[in-house]
Write a protein that holds these residues in place. Sequence first.
Motif, PDB file in Angstrom:
ATOM      1  N   GLU A  93      -2.536 -13.137 -11.922  1.00  0.00           N
ATOM      2  CA  GLU A  93      -1.152 -12.781 -11.598  1.00  0.00           C
ATOM      3  C   GLU A  93      -1.069 -11.399 -10.971  1.00  0.00           C
ATOM      4  O   GLU A  93      -0.321 -11.180 -10.006  1.00  0.00           O
ATOM      5  CB  GLU A  93      -0.301 -12.847 -12.864  1.00  0.00           C
ATOM      6  CG  GLU A  93      -0.137 -14.262 -13.420  1.00  0.00           C
ATOM      7  CD  GLU A  93       0.641 -14.274 -14.713  1.00  0.00           C
ATOM      8  OE1 GLU A  93       0.936 -13.169 -15.236  1.00  0.00           O
ATOM      9  OE2 GLU A  93       0.963 -15.368 -15.209  1.00  0.00           O
ATOM     10  N   LYS A  94      -1.847 -10.453 -11.501  1.00  0.00           N
ATOM     11  CA  LYS A  94      -1.843  -9.105 -10.929  1.00  0.00           C
ATOM     12  C   LYS A  94      -2.438  -9.112  -9.523  1.00  0.00           C
ATOM     13  O   LYS A  94      -1.948  -8.430  -8.623  1.00  0.00           O
ATOM     14  CB  LYS A  94      -2.639  -8.162 -11.833  1.00  0.00           C
ATOM     15  CG  LYS A  94      -2.605  -6.715 -11.388  1.00  0.00           C
ATOM     16  CD  LYS A  94      -3.390  -5.835 -12.336  1.00  0.00           C
ATOM     17  CE  LYS A  94      -2.754  -5.806 -13.709  1.00  0.00           C
ATOM     18  NZ  LYS A  94      -3.452  -4.859 -14.612  1.00  0.00           N
ATOM     19  N   ARG A  95      -3.486  -9.893  -9.308  1.00  0.00           N
ATOM     20  CA  ARG A  95      -4.083  -9.980  -7.977  1.00  0.00           C
ATOM     21  C   ARG A  95      -3.095 -10.556  -6.970  1.00  0.00           C
ATOM     22  O   ARG A  95      -3.010 -10.105  -5.824  1.00  0.00           O
ATOM     23  CB  ARG A  95      -5.338 -10.851  -8.034  1.00  0.00           C
ATOM     24  CG  ARG A  95      -6.083 -10.952  -6.718  1.00  0.00           C
ATOM     25  CD  ARG A  95      -7.272 -11.874  -6.826  1.00  0.00           C
ATOM     26  NE  ARG A  95      -6.858 -13.255  -7.041  1.00  0.00           N
ATOM     27  CZ  ARG A  95      -7.698 -14.267  -7.210  1.00  0.00           C
ATOM     28  NH1 ARG A  95      -9.001 -14.041  -7.231  1.00  0.00           N
ATOM     29  NH2 ARG A  95      -7.257 -15.490  -7.390  1.00  0.00           N
ATOM     30  N   ARG A  96      -2.328 -11.556  -7.404  1.00  0.00           N
ATOM     31  CA  ARG A  96      -1.324 -12.145  -6.517  1.00  0.00           C
ATOM     32  C   ARG A  96      -0.274 -11.112  -6.122  1.00  0.00           C
ATOM     33  O   ARG A  96       0.133 -11.024  -4.952  1.00  0.00           O
ATOM     34  CB  ARG A  96      -0.662 -13.329  -7.210  1.00  0.00           C
ATOM     35  CG  ARG A  96       0.350 -14.051  -6.341  1.00  0.00           C
ATOM     36  CD  ARG A  96       1.119 -15.117  -7.099  1.00  0.00           C
ATOM     37  NE  ARG A  96       0.220 -16.114  -7.634  1.00  0.00           N
ATOM     38  CZ  ARG A  96       0.051 -16.320  -8.937  1.00  0.00           C
ATOM     39  NH1 ARG A  96       0.697 -15.562  -9.823  1.00  0.00           N
ATOM     40  NH2 ARG A  96      -0.780 -17.249  -9.364  1.00  0.00           N
ATOM     41  N   MET A  97       0.151 -10.299  -7.082  1.00  0.00           N
ATOM     42  CA  MET A  97       1.160  -9.288  -6.797  1.00  0.00           C
ATOM     43  C   MET A  97       0.618  -8.237  -5.828  1.00  0.00           C
ATOM     44  O   MET A  97       1.285  -7.853  -4.863  1.00  0.00           O
ATOM     45  CB  MET A  97       1.607  -8.622  -8.099  1.00  0.00           C
ATOM     46  CG  MET A  97       2.627  -7.522  -7.916  1.00  0.00           C
ATOM     47  SD  MET A  97       2.896  -6.589  -9.424  1.00  0.00           S
ATOM     48  CE  MET A  97       1.310  -5.767  -9.625  1.00  0.00           C
ATOM     49  N   LEU A  98      -0.609  -7.760  -6.066  1.00  0.00           N
ATOM     50  CA  LEU A  98      -1.188  -6.751  -5.186  1.00  0.00           C
ATOM     51  C   LEU A  98      -1.421  -7.297  -3.784  1.00  0.00           C
ATOM     52  O   LEU A  98      -1.252  -6.586  -2.786  1.00  0.00           O
ATOM     53  CB  LEU A  98      -2.510  -6.257  -5.782  1.00  0.00           C
ATOM     54  CG  LEU A  98      -2.404  -5.491  -7.100  1.00  0.00           C
ATOM     55  CD1 LEU A  98      -3.790  -5.139  -7.609  1.00  0.00           C
ATOM     56  CD2 LEU A  98      -1.556  -4.242  -6.935  1.00  0.00           C
ATOM     57  N   ARG A 100       0.312  -9.620  -2.260  1.00  0.00           N
ATOM     58  CA  ARG A 100       1.609  -9.683  -1.571  1.00  0.00           C
ATOM     59  C   ARG A 100       2.041  -8.308  -1.098  1.00  0.00           C
ATOM     60  O   ARG A 100       2.577  -8.152   0.010  1.00  0.00           O
ATOM     61  CB  ARG A 100       2.657 -10.276  -2.513  1.00  0.00           C
ATOM     62  CG  ARG A 100       2.487 -11.772  -2.754  1.00  0.00           C
ATOM     63  CD  ARG A 100       3.455 -12.272  -3.806  1.00  0.00           C
ATOM     64  NE  ARG A 100       3.341 -13.715  -3.990  1.00  0.00           N
ATOM     65  CZ  ARG A 100       3.972 -14.404  -4.923  1.00  0.00           C
ATOM     66  NH1 ARG A 100       4.761 -13.761  -5.789  1.00  0.00           N
ATOM     67  NH2 ARG A 100       3.821 -15.706  -5.021  1.00  0.00           N
ATOM     68  N   ASN A 101       1.818  -7.292  -1.931  1.00  0.00           N
ATOM     69  CA  ASN A 101       2.224  -5.941  -1.532  1.00  0.00           C
ATOM     70  C   ASN A 101       1.405  -5.432  -0.357  1.00  0.00           C
ATOM     71  O   ASN A 101       1.918  -4.695   0.497  1.00  0.00           O
ATOM     72  CB  ASN A 101       2.087  -4.990  -2.717  1.00  0.00           C
ATOM     73  CG  ASN A 101       3.093  -5.278  -3.810  1.00  0.00           C
ATOM     74  OD1 ASN A 101       4.132  -5.887  -3.568  1.00  0.00           O
ATOM     75  ND2 ASN A 101       2.790  -4.850  -5.023  1.00  0.00           N
ATOM     76  N   GLU A 257      -3.873   0.610  -8.054  1.00  0.00           N
ATOM     77  CA  GLU A 257      -2.509   0.104  -7.877  1.00  0.00           C
ATOM     78  C   GLU A 257      -1.563   1.192  -7.392  1.00  0.00           C
ATOM     79  O   GLU A 257      -0.721   0.954  -6.526  1.00  0.00           O
ATOM     80  CB  GLU A 257      -2.009  -0.479  -9.191  1.00  0.00           C
ATOM     81  CG  GLU A 257      -2.801  -1.676  -9.668  1.00  0.00           C
ATOM     82  CD  GLU A 257      -2.279  -2.203 -10.984  1.00  0.00           C
ATOM     83  OE1 GLU A 257      -1.064  -2.141 -11.192  1.00  0.00           O
ATOM     84  OE2 GLU A 257      -3.091  -2.666 -11.803  1.00  0.00           O
TER      85      GLU A 257
END
Length: 333
Positions: A93-98, A100-101, A257
Amino acid sequence: MQYVPVLSADGKPLMPCHPARARELVRKGRAVRRFRKGFFYIRLLNRTDGEVQPVACGIDPGSKWEAFSIVGPKRTYLNLHIDAVTHVKENVEKRRMLRRNRRYRKTPNRKPRFNRARGGIPPSTRARWGWKLRIAGFLKGLYPISVFVVEDVKAHTKQGKKSWNVSFSPLQIGKQWFYEELRKLSPVVTRSGWETKQFRETFGLHKTSRKSAETFFAHAVDAWVLAASEVGATQPNYTGLIRMVPLQFRRRSLHLENPQKGGKRRRHGGGTSFGLRRGAQVLHPKFGFCYVGGTMQDRLSLHDARTGKRLTQRAKIDDLVFLCNASWRIWKI
């Protein structure tokens, strides 16, 4: 007494021997000491075969802790108390967020992929059962395991219970994949939870209610009775434990991050440190047995093999004696 694994001259697992016998074989020049991912064993120099008795490996899966036990007709050779892999879901989930950013910044990134059917096994499920499979394969290379006995985790779907079915369907998929892959190593026998309880009562063994207790009677007792039921063992003559904890690697984390001063993000992650794989077990003249972490300028970080605590950030690679690559921390209880 924990018996020492023995390999033949061509690398075939033979019956483990008493530590005194292992020392005698090494002293007479008939065997050499070896070290593999935290496990000590000997390798014979003048024998390529030997008589092998039935040896079973009991596996007790769990949501947070798991256990492996290797048992013969007369002796208990190994008991493992292992932490389950539980961190993958949050990391994905964290990888997906990063990711996208990063698409909104001037930095290397891949284009988004839409309308793609995921299929297969979810990453967290694949990691959880793949961890068990790697350990089973590793033990198969040290001990002459003739059969794996696994406590079968039951998960039934319920009509109209969407949240229940969504939560348990990955468990069924991962379990079946694990059984198929495990059969490539040795035959697999599955037992239900109520059968495990009956085996405990037959052997006169109890199980503690403290799941986090680092004792044989927390989880390893179930793995032992599963294995003993296949080879005819009567009582565990060895209840010592070896603790094993998986290491977490940041192989695909490109940057930190939060940006540093000036809006720049320092490089973060990677699988190697100055040519050594992260997690590699080494010997240091001051800190002794430890494993390799990250880097800072021209120095290495070293971590305690038992607690994972960082020992130093200023280790020189020339001071290290490389032992082996590993993906876990290990110590004896």
